[in-house]
Design an enzyme around this catalytic site. Structure first.
Site, PDB file in Angstrom:
ATOM      1  N   THR A  14       0.818  -1.216   0.000  1.00 19.12           N
ATOM      2  CA  THR A  14       0.000   0.000   0.000  1.00 19.12           C
ATOM      3  C   THR A  14       0.850   1.263   0.000  1.00 19.12           C
ATOM      4  O   THR A  14       0.470   2.285  -0.573  1.00 19.12           O
ATOM      5  CB  THR A  14      -0.937  -0.010   1.237  1.00 19.12           C
ATOM      6  OG1 THR A  14      -1.808  -1.129   1.111  1.00 19.12           O
ATOM      7  CG2 THR A  14      -1.769   1.246   1.342  1.00 19.12           C
ATOM      8  N   THR A  91       1.677  -4.577   4.209  1.00 18.48           N
ATOM      9  CA  THR A  91       1.536  -5.000   5.610  1.00 18.48           C
ATOM     10  C   THR A  91       0.990  -6.423   5.760  1.00 18.48           C
ATOM     11  O   THR A  91       1.214  -7.070   6.768  1.00 18.48           O
ATOM     12  CB  THR A  91       0.592  -4.046   6.379  1.00 18.48           C
ATOM     13  OG1 THR A  91      -0.668  -4.015   5.703  1.00 18.48           O
ATOM     14  CG2 THR A  91       1.165  -2.653   6.493  1.00 18.48           C
ATOM     15  N   ASP A  92       0.247  -6.895   4.735  1.00 18.69           N
ATOM     16  CA  ASP A  92      -0.472  -8.171   4.903  1.00 18.69           C
ATOM     17  C   ASP A  92       0.447  -9.351   5.214  1.00 18.69           C
ATOM     18  O   ASP A  92       0.121 -10.188   6.056  1.00 18.69           O
ATOM     19  CB  ASP A  92      -1.293  -8.490   3.640  1.00 18.69           C
ATOM     20  CG  ASP A  92      -2.496  -7.570   3.490  1.00 18.69           C
ATOM     21  OD1 ASP A  92      -2.837  -6.861   4.456  1.00 18.69           O
ATOM     22  OD2 ASP A  92      -3.102  -7.562   2.399  1.00 18.69           O
TER      23      ASP A  92
HETATM   24  N1  ASP Z   1      -2.931  -5.218   0.931  1.00 22.02           N
HETATM   25  C1  ASP Z   1      -1.782  -4.402   1.199  1.00 22.02           C
HETATM   26  C2  ASP Z   1      -0.511  -5.203   1.024  1.00 22.02           C
HETATM   27  O1  ASP Z   1      -0.170  -5.946   1.917  1.00 22.02           O
HETATM   28  C3  ASP Z   1      -1.872  -3.878   2.564  1.00 22.02           C
HETATM   29  C4  ASP Z   1      -0.778  -2.956   2.947  1.00 22.02           C
HETATM   30  O2  ASP Z   1       0.258  -2.841   2.337  1.00 22.02           O
HETATM   31  O3  ASP Z   1      -0.979  -2.283   3.954  1.00 22.02           O
HETATM   32  O4  ASP Z   1       0.122  -5.084   0.001  1.00 22.02           O
END
Ligand code: ASP
Length: 327
Positions: A14, A91-92
């Site tokens: 993200t 983050t995932d």
């Molecule tokens: N869906 C995103 C990812 O992990 C979430 C994020 O980056 O916060 O790429």
């Protein structure tokens, strides 16, 4: 300010996304160089270099790609003029990449993963501050030898302990029952404790065919039987509490063990270790007697990464057990 440089390796997430009206949501759009250029105070921290590794949402990250990233990071850190390294990531699956790197990297130089919960063109995006804090941490001598660190929301966490705890809030990374190892306060990197337990698992290549099965009340053995029939290379079970499973799942566990598939037991709760305190059928003691490997206190998703690495070294359950359930 260190004379040596910090290398920022961008992988996506993200932090590198923007809203795309056609897709109706955030999609990868920002390069690593653009990420860094958007944070002018970085110029006051240390010399920087950017390496574009990938630009993927982290649900698209795979263990084999993490393995390639680990080699790349070690190569970069071997350079004399590199003080430390920052990885930008989604983050995932960030905690899985961080843990794999923690287990595999040979260098003791600081490695900090960071990310963002808000995409780059959202309202008050958190990515800029997170990169700044991560670079400040990676440029700090004190961050060396502490294992891979996750720097988010001005907190510093140990890879082994950290997990994503909220699907939308910027305060998402936490180390339940442990807390952060330190924090960043307006450029000052302050460590308050250390994650003491350090270990390495370094196979030439990892074995990806390892499956994670989560237990819920009344879970049966349908999935486990399928995995046993497929003769997958490893299974990680997320049981209840101390590592207990429903009666209806036990035949599948037995089938997997009969097929000589290493089965590692973890717990679906946030803290504590699996332990053979219950003598009833399906309790961890019973499973241990059947030949199930006790997974210690790491989460199911981290145990899966660890088992993939261990299987690159051995498939002997007794030897595998020696890597789990340590301090
Ligand atoms: N869906 C995103 C990812 O992990 C979430 C994020 O980056 O916060 O790429």
């Amino acid at each position: 300010m260190t004379e040596k440089k910090v290398v920022v390796v961008s992988t996506g997430g993200t932090i590198a996304m923007k809203h795309d009206p056609e897709a109706g949501g955030a999609v990868p759009a920002v390069t690593g160089v653009e990420l860094v250029n958007a944070v002018p105070p970085l110029g006051d921290v240390c010399p920087l270099e950017v390496v574009e590794f990938s630009n993927i949402p982290s649900p698209h990250m795979t263990p084999s790609l993490m393995g390639k990233l680990s080699k790349k990071v070690d190569d970069i850190l071997a350079e004399q003029d590199v003080a430390g390294l920052v990885i930008t990531h989604g983050t995932d699956t960030l905690e899985e990449t961080a843990y794999l790197l923690d287990l595999t990297l040979t260098s003791d130089k600081p490695v900090c993963l960071t990310a963002a919960m808000r995409h780059a063109d959202g309202i008050s995006p958190d990515g800029g501050k997170n990169i700044l804090c991560a670079v400040q941490t990676a440029a700090t001598e004190e961050a060396a030898g502490k294992g891979v660190l996750v720097v988010m929301n001005e907190e510093i966490h140990a890879a082994r302990e950290v997990t994503k705890t909220h699907s939308g809030n910027v305060k998402t990374f936490a180390s339940p029952f442990w807390g952060p190892v330190g924090y960043v306060d307006e450029g000052r990197v302050i460590f308050r404790r250390e994650s003491l337990y350090r270990e390495k698992v370094r196979p030439a290549s990892l074995v990806e065919e390892v499956y994670l099965v989560k237990m819920a009340a009344g879970s049966d053995d349908l999935l486990l039987n399928h995995l046993a029939e497929k003769k997958v290379k490893g299974i990680v079970i997320e049981g209840f509490g101390r590592g207990n499973v429903p009666l209806s799942s036990i035949p599948g566990i037995k089938a997997a063990l009969k097929a000589r598939i290493p089965v590692v037991l973890t717990t679906r709760v946030l803290g504590g270790r699996v332990l053979d305190v219950y003598g009833y059928e399906g309790g961890a003691k019973h499973l241990k007697e059947l030949g199930v490997i006790m997974g210690g206190e790491i989460s199911g998703q981290k145990a899966r990464i660890k088992l993939m690495l261990i299987l690159g070294l051995t498939s002997d359950p007794e030897e595998i057990q020696t890597y789990f359930d340590k301090l």
